[in-house]
Scaffold this active site. Structure first.
Site, PDB file in Angstrom:
ATOM      1  N   ARG A  32       0.804  -1.183   0.115  1.00 20.10           N
ATOM      2  CA  ARG A  32      -0.105   0.016  -0.095  1.00 20.10           C
ATOM      3  C   ARG A  32       0.892   1.328   0.014  1.00 20.10           C
ATOM      4  O   ARG A  32       0.366   2.206  -0.544  1.00 20.10           O
ATOM      5  CB  ARG A  32      -1.144  -0.060   1.222  1.00 20.10           C
ATOM      6  CG  ARG A  32      -2.135  -1.014   0.840  1.00 20.10           C
ATOM      7  CD  ARG A  32      -3.183  -0.987   2.255  1.00 20.10           C
ATOM      8  NE  ARG A  32      -4.472  -1.347   1.807  1.00 20.10           N
ATOM      9  CZ  ARG A  32      -5.263  -1.317   2.790  1.00 20.10           C
ATOM     10  NH1 ARG A  32      -5.061  -1.397   4.120  1.00 20.10           N
ATOM     11  NH2 ARG A  32      -6.366  -2.039   2.596  1.00 20.10           N
ATOM     12  N   LYS A  55     -16.990 -16.270   6.858  1.00 16.12           N
ATOM     13  CA  LYS A  55     -18.308 -16.166   7.128  1.00 16.12           C
ATOM     14  C   LYS A  55     -19.286 -15.584   6.110  1.00 16.12           C
ATOM     15  O   LYS A  55     -18.903 -14.402   5.446  1.00 16.12           O
ATOM     16  CB  LYS A  55     -18.130 -15.074   8.265  1.00 16.12           C
ATOM     17  CG  LYS A  55     -17.695 -15.730   9.686  1.00 16.12           C
ATOM     18  CD  LYS A  55     -17.988 -14.781  10.722  1.00 16.12           C
ATOM     19  CE  LYS A  55     -17.278 -15.292  11.815  1.00 16.12           C
ATOM     20  NZ  LYS A  55     -17.173 -14.031  12.738  1.00 16.12           N
ATOM     21  N   GLY A  74      -6.675  -9.186   1.626  1.00 14.18           N
ATOM     22  CA  GLY A  74      -5.147  -9.625   2.100  1.00 14.18           C
ATOM     23  C   GLY A  74      -4.711 -10.888   1.782  1.00 14.18           C
ATOM     24  O   GLY A  74      -3.563 -11.103   1.284  1.00 14.18           O
ATOM     25  N   GLY A 122     -12.163  -4.368   1.762  1.00 13.74           N
ATOM     26  CA  GLY A 122     -13.827  -4.029   1.869  1.00 13.74           C
ATOM     27  C   GLY A 122     -14.255  -3.078   0.773  1.00 13.74           C
ATOM     28  O   GLY A 122     -15.312  -3.193   0.449  1.00 13.74           O
TER      29      GLY A 122
END
Ligand code: 3PG
Ligand code: MG
Length: 395
Positions: free
Chosen positions: A41, A202, A353, A376
């Site tokens: 990043r 999840k 990631g 996200g």
């Protein structure tokens, strides 16, 4: 609306020479005991910084790191990041102990044309995440011009990504922000077939994106622990695998959405199982998960199927590991998908990631069309949601 970019900002009368240009970047990188880990990043933020420095701007660089919950926490300090930015830029970067107030104002006042200072973690102040107007005002005091290059944080409506923007009328999107939006747009307007690989633990975390991609993608291939919630929702045995029992109805809704659109959702047809989630635990490959065993990776038949879909795709989007990638015995599914995406002739976009780590560790980065710095943020964008950080720049 087209966002103003750096090229038009730099071409404006007066340019940026001698101006204080506040650059909101996403320098949220792993730092352990003061040592920066993967610096992707930081590297991705350099083109914008270089262009501004070359044009004589006084760059006021700001970011969050981790989630320090609105108060100072030495473990989340950006100080080690300042050193890495300096090393990569090849010029000194000063550091302000606080992102607002006297320490920040002093560091900014000391900047020469073409100089850079990095402000301490924005999230040391609760006002950042609350998008508090007074905090936004305190940040805006440091800026003549505002540039947002923090694509990875564009899904957050925080003071530095949203609140302060209208307070600094001269604003623009940085080069990374632009490149990310342009590349991710291929998922919204894909050449077909569009094949999406979604992994992770999840269903609840990824429900919105699962539903959106079930409608958008010709093929949605599911991996990671969330696959077991899907299998259970179809009445398949899942042993002691991680299953979200309260999400079975949601999983069925995702499957129904795909069916409505004539799309396919692929679930694993075989599994790497173990009795314990542990390195060194004995493993088996099974089609049906026995009692007392848990699924920890997709099996070889599934891997072959998913790879075949990748080879037929025109556009690929991948986010999330196929198994417990941190443990070697359960990493093969993720590695195989990484290889299949890299080998495919499709336009490929990868975010998140673990997926990026797999690609980088295998040396496959140059074979992927676009590696997103946003996890996200990229998931929200490919759902077709507007990103608050982008909306703010449009004003
Ligand atoms: C990220 O790594 O997801 C971004 O930097 C945003 O951080 P956050 O998820 O803590 O808001
Ligand atoms: Mg995040």
């Amino acid at each position: 609306m087209a966002l103003r970019d750096l090229t038009s900002l730099l071409a404006e009368p007066g340019g940026v020479r001698g101006k204080r240009v506040f650059v909101r970047a996403d320098l949220n990188v792993p730092v352990k005991a003061g040592v920066v880990g993967d610096d992707t990043r930081i590297r991705a933020s350099l083109p914008t910084l270089r262009r501004l420095c070359d044009a004589g701007a006084r760059v006021v660089l700001a970011s969050h790191l981790g989630r320090p919950k609105g108060r100072p926490d030495p473990a989340s300090s950006l100080r080690p990041v300042a050193a890495r930015v300096a090393e990569l830029l090849g010029s000194p970067v000063s550091f302000a102990e606080d992102c607002i107030g006297e320490p920040a104002e002093r560091a900014v006042a000391a900047l020469a044309d073409g100089g850079v200072c990095l402000l301490e973690n924005l999230r040391y102040h609760a006002g950042e995440e609350k998008n508090d107007p007074a905090f936004a005002q305190a940040l805006a005091r440091l800026a003549d011009v505002y540039v947002n290059d923090a694509f990875g944080t564009a899904h957050r409506a925080h003071a530095s990504t949203a609140g302060m923007v209208s307070l600094v009328p001269r604003h623009a999107a940085g080069d990374l922000m632009h490149a990310e939006l342009a590349h991710l747009r291929v998922v919204l307007e894909p050449r077909r077939p569009l094949v999406c690989f979604l992994g992770g633990a999840k269903v609840s975390d990824k429900l919105a994106v699962l539903e959106a991609l079930a409608r958008r993608a010709d093929v949605l291939a599911v991996g990671g622990a969330m696959a077991y919630t899907f299998l259970r929702s179809l009445g398949e045995p899942t042993g002691s695998s991680l299953v979200e029992a309260d999400r079975l109805e949601d999983a069925r809704r995702v499957l129904a959405a795909a069916k409505d659109c004539g799309h396919r959702v692929l679930l694993p047809v075989d599994h790497v199982v173990a009795e314990k989630l542990e390195a060194g635990a004995p493993t088996r490959i099974v089609k049906q998960i026995p009692d007392g065993w848990m699924g920890l990776d997709i099996g070889p038949e599934t891997t072959a199927q998913y790879a075949a879909e990748a080879s037929r795709a025109a556009t690929i989007f991948w986010n999330g590991p196929m198994g417990v990638f941190e443990i070697d015995a359960f990493a093969e599914g993720t590695r195989a998908v990484a290889k299949a995406v890299a080998d495919s002739a499709a336009v490929s976009v990868v975010g998140g990631g673990d997926s990026l780590a797999a690609i980088n560790r295998m040396g496959l980065a140059s074979k992927i069309t676009h590696l997103s710095t946003g996890g996200g943020a990229s998931l929200e964008y490919v759902q077709g949601l507007t990103l608050p950080g982008v909306v703010a720049l449009e004003g």
